[in-house]
Enzyme design. Sequence first.
Site, PDB file in Angstrom:
ATOM      1  N   ASP A  53      -7.671  -1.143  15.388  1.00  0.00           N
ATOM      2  CA  ASP A  53      -7.510  -2.226  14.423  1.00  0.00           C
ATOM      3  C   ASP A  53      -8.570  -2.912  13.605  1.00  0.00           C
ATOM      4  O   ASP A  53      -8.439  -3.035  12.522  1.00  0.00           O
ATOM      5  CB  ASP A  53      -7.302  -3.427  15.632  1.00  0.00           C
ATOM      6  CG  ASP A  53      -5.934  -3.484  16.280  1.00  0.00           C
ATOM      7  OD1 ASP A  53      -5.168  -2.477  15.831  1.00  0.00           O
ATOM      8  OD2 ASP A  53      -5.535  -4.359  17.023  1.00  0.00           O
TER       9      ASP A  53
ATOM     10  N   GLY B  79      -0.051  -8.295  17.942  1.00  0.00           N
ATOM     11  CA  GLY B  79       0.435  -7.260  17.277  1.00  0.00           C
ATOM     12  C   GLY B  79       0.261  -6.975  15.972  1.00  0.00           C
ATOM     13  O   GLY B  79       0.404  -5.674  15.398  1.00  0.00           O
ATOM     14  N   LEU B  80      -0.520  -7.815  15.349  1.00  0.00           N
ATOM     15  CA  LEU B  80      -0.822  -7.595  13.894  1.00  0.00           C
ATOM     16  C   LEU B  80      -2.296  -7.438  13.628  1.00  0.00           C
ATOM     17  O   LEU B  80      -2.899  -7.616  12.554  1.00  0.00           O
ATOM     18  CB  LEU B  80      -0.283  -8.753  13.067  1.00  0.00           C
ATOM     19  CG  LEU B  80       1.349  -9.036  13.187  1.00  0.00           C
ATOM     20  CD1 LEU B  80       1.748 -10.197  12.455  1.00  0.00           C
ATOM     21  CD2 LEU B  80       2.059  -7.741  12.850  1.00  0.00           C
ATOM     22  N   GLY B  81      -3.032  -7.283  14.728  1.00  0.00           N
ATOM     23  CA  GLY B  81      -4.565  -7.028  14.568  1.00  0.00           C
ATOM     24  C   GLY B  81      -5.427  -8.152  14.173  1.00  0.00           C
ATOM     25  O   GLY B  81      -6.266  -7.934  13.622  1.00  0.00           O
ATOM     26  N   SER B  82      -4.748  -9.381  14.587  1.00  0.00           N
ATOM     27  CA  SER B  82      -5.620 -10.687  14.006  1.00  0.00           C
ATOM     28  C   SER B  82      -6.987 -10.779  14.837  1.00  0.00           C
ATOM     29  O   SER B  82      -7.674 -11.346  14.051  1.00  0.00           O
ATOM     30  CB  SER B  82      -4.594 -11.843  14.589  1.00  0.00           C
ATOM     31  OG  SER B  82      -4.388 -11.750  15.919  1.00  0.00           O
ATOM     32  N   SER B  83      -7.139 -10.273  15.973  1.00  0.00           N
ATOM     33  CA  SER B  83      -8.410 -10.364  16.320  1.00  0.00           C
ATOM     34  C   SER B  83      -9.694  -9.490  15.699  1.00  0.00           C
ATOM     35  O   SER B  83     -10.435  -9.978  15.378  1.00  0.00           O
ATOM     36  CB  SER B  83      -8.454 -10.300  17.725  1.00  0.00           C
ATOM     37  OG  SER B  83      -7.989  -8.890  18.209  1.00  0.00           O
ATOM     38  N   ALA B  84      -9.094  -8.281  15.438  1.00  0.00           N
ATOM     39  CA  ALA B  84      -9.889  -7.459  14.465  1.00  0.00           C
ATOM     40  C   ALA B  84     -10.221  -7.997  13.135  1.00  0.00           C
ATOM     41  O   ALA B  84     -11.115  -8.243  12.545  1.00  0.00           O
ATOM     42  CB  ALA B  84      -9.229  -5.974  14.384  1.00  0.00           C
ATOM     43  N   ALA B  85      -9.059  -8.553  12.715  1.00  0.00           N
ATOM     44  CA  ALA B  85      -9.112  -9.181  11.090  1.00  0.00           C
ATOM     45  C   ALA B  85     -10.189 -10.383  11.224  1.00  0.00           C
ATOM     46  O   ALA B  85     -10.866 -10.419  10.349  1.00  0.00           O
ATOM     47  CB  ALA B  85      -7.855  -9.668  10.776  1.00  0.00           C
TER      48      ALA B  85
ATOM     49  N   PRO C 289      -0.475 -14.474  11.533  1.00  0.00           N
ATOM     50  CA  PRO C 289       0.071 -15.007  12.914  1.00  0.00           C
ATOM     51  C   PRO C 289      -0.783 -14.271  13.796  1.00  0.00           C
ATOM     52  O   PRO C 289      -1.196 -13.185  13.972  1.00  0.00           O
ATOM     53  CB  PRO C 289       1.443 -14.523  13.007  1.00  0.00           C
ATOM     54  CG  PRO C 289       1.983 -14.104  11.654  1.00  0.00           C
ATOM     55  CD  PRO C 289       0.698 -13.701  10.704  1.00  0.00           C
TER      56      PRO C 289
HETATM   57  O1  PMV Z   1      -1.799  -5.943  19.518  1.00  0.00           O
HETATM   58  P1  PMV Z   1      -2.893  -5.745  18.677  1.00  0.00           P
HETATM   59  O2  PMV Z   1      -2.553  -6.003  17.166  1.00  0.00           O
HETATM   60  O3  PMV Z   1      -4.291  -6.020  19.047  1.00  0.00           O
HETATM   61  O4  PMV Z   1      -2.713  -4.110  18.858  1.00  0.00           O
HETATM   62  C1  PMV Z   1      -3.274  -3.195  19.809  1.00  0.00           C
HETATM   63  C2  PMV Z   1      -3.019  -2.005  19.946  1.00  0.00           C
HETATM   64  C3  PMV Z   1      -3.286  -1.062  20.838  1.00  0.00           C
HETATM   65  O5  PMV Z   1      -2.835   0.463  20.843  1.00  0.00           O
HETATM   66  C4  PMV Z   1      -2.021  -1.454  22.032  1.00  0.00           C
HETATM   67  C5  PMV Z   1      -4.626  -1.033  21.537  1.00  0.00           C
HETATM   68  C6  PMV Z   1      -5.819  -0.318  21.005  1.00  0.00           C
HETATM   69  O6  PMV Z   1      -6.922  -0.683  20.963  1.00  0.00           O
HETATM   70  O7  PMV Z   1      -5.554   0.493  20.206  1.00  0.00           O
END
Ligand code: PMV
Length: 300
Positions: free
Chosen positions: A134, A87-93, A83
Site C-alpha cells: 500500500d 480496501g483502497l489503501g487509504s491509511s497508506a495514502a 474513501p
Molecule cells: O485494505 P487495504 O487497502 O489496507 O489493503 C490491504 C492489503 C493486504 O494485502 C490485505 C494487506 C497487506 O499489507 O498487503
Amino acid sequence: MSIGIGYGKVILFSEHFVVYGVPAIALGITNKAIVEIKKSDSLGYTSDTQGTIPELTTKSIRNVLEAMNIKENFHVHLKGDLPTFGGLGSSAAFCVAVVRALNNEYKLNLRNEQVNAYAYEGEKAFHGNPSGIDNTMATYGGAVKFIRGKTPAENKFEQVKIGSPLHFVIGVTGISSPTAKMVAEVRKFKEEEPDQFQNLCDQAGEIVKRGEKALASGDTKLIGELMNENQFLLRAIGVSIEQNETIIKAALSAGALGAKVTGGGGGGCCIALAKDEKHAKEILNAIKEKGFDRFITSVE
Ligand code: PMV
C-alpha cells in the site's frame, strides 16, 4: 502550513497472499488523501472524511515523526476524495501524504524511496504486519507488481505493462474492517490449515503470472476471468462477506468481465472490470440499485 498528497490504489490480484511473499498486482487510482499540517503544542488530528480511527491515525503520525526524527508537534487535518472504509489503501495514502507534507514543511528534498520507508513506519500503526504494497503504491502509483521481501528494504516492485485502457467500478460496502483484523484472521486460517493455505498461495501466484501477461496484451476478458478466480480464493480465506458478495453479484449481473474484493475485505471495497466507459456506467447503476456507494476509476 504545509500540504502533502498520497494516492489510493486497488489490488487487482493477490491481496492477503502478498503478506506471505506471493507476488501481487496493484493499480494506482486518482482518488487521493490530502493532509494539511500546522505546527502545534501537541499532536492533533481532524478529518473531513468519515470512517477514520483517530487513535490509530495519531499513532501513525507519531511513528512518522519519530522515524523522521522530527521533535516538533503538528495538527494534521485529512481531506481528499479517497474513501476510508478500507480496501483502497487509504491509511497508506494518509501516511505518504503526512511524510510529503513534512518534506515540504522542512524542505527536506526526500527521494521517493525515503518517503516510502517513512510511510511504512506510519502504516505499522494501522496494519501490524503490512506487506508494504500500500505505501509503495501511494508513493509511486502506476501499475505495479509487488513482492514482499524478508525486510522492507528487500521488497521488490516493478511497473507492469498495461496493453489497453481499463475501466473499473469500485463498490463501497460502507463497512469498515481494520486491515490488521483481516490480516490476523487470515493468519489464523493459515495456521489452522497450512496445506490448504499453501495451495491457495500457489493458485494466487499462478493468477498473478497469467494476469501480468493478460494486462500486457490488453486481454480484458482474461483479466476479468482471473479476477473471478481470485475472488474464489478470497472467499476460501473468509474475507468476502455478504455485502461484498451483493456488490459482486450486482456487477456480474450487469455484465462485468470480473469482480472481486479489493484489499483487506470483510467489507471495505469491491472492484469490477467493465468492457468500456459506457458499460462502467451500467455497472455503476447496478451497484447503486443495491444501495451502495460507488465510483468509476480508469487505468490507462
Ligand atoms: O485494505 P487495504 O487497502 O489496507 O489493503 C490491504 C492489503 C493486504 O494485502 C490485505 C494487506 C497487506 O499489507 O498487503
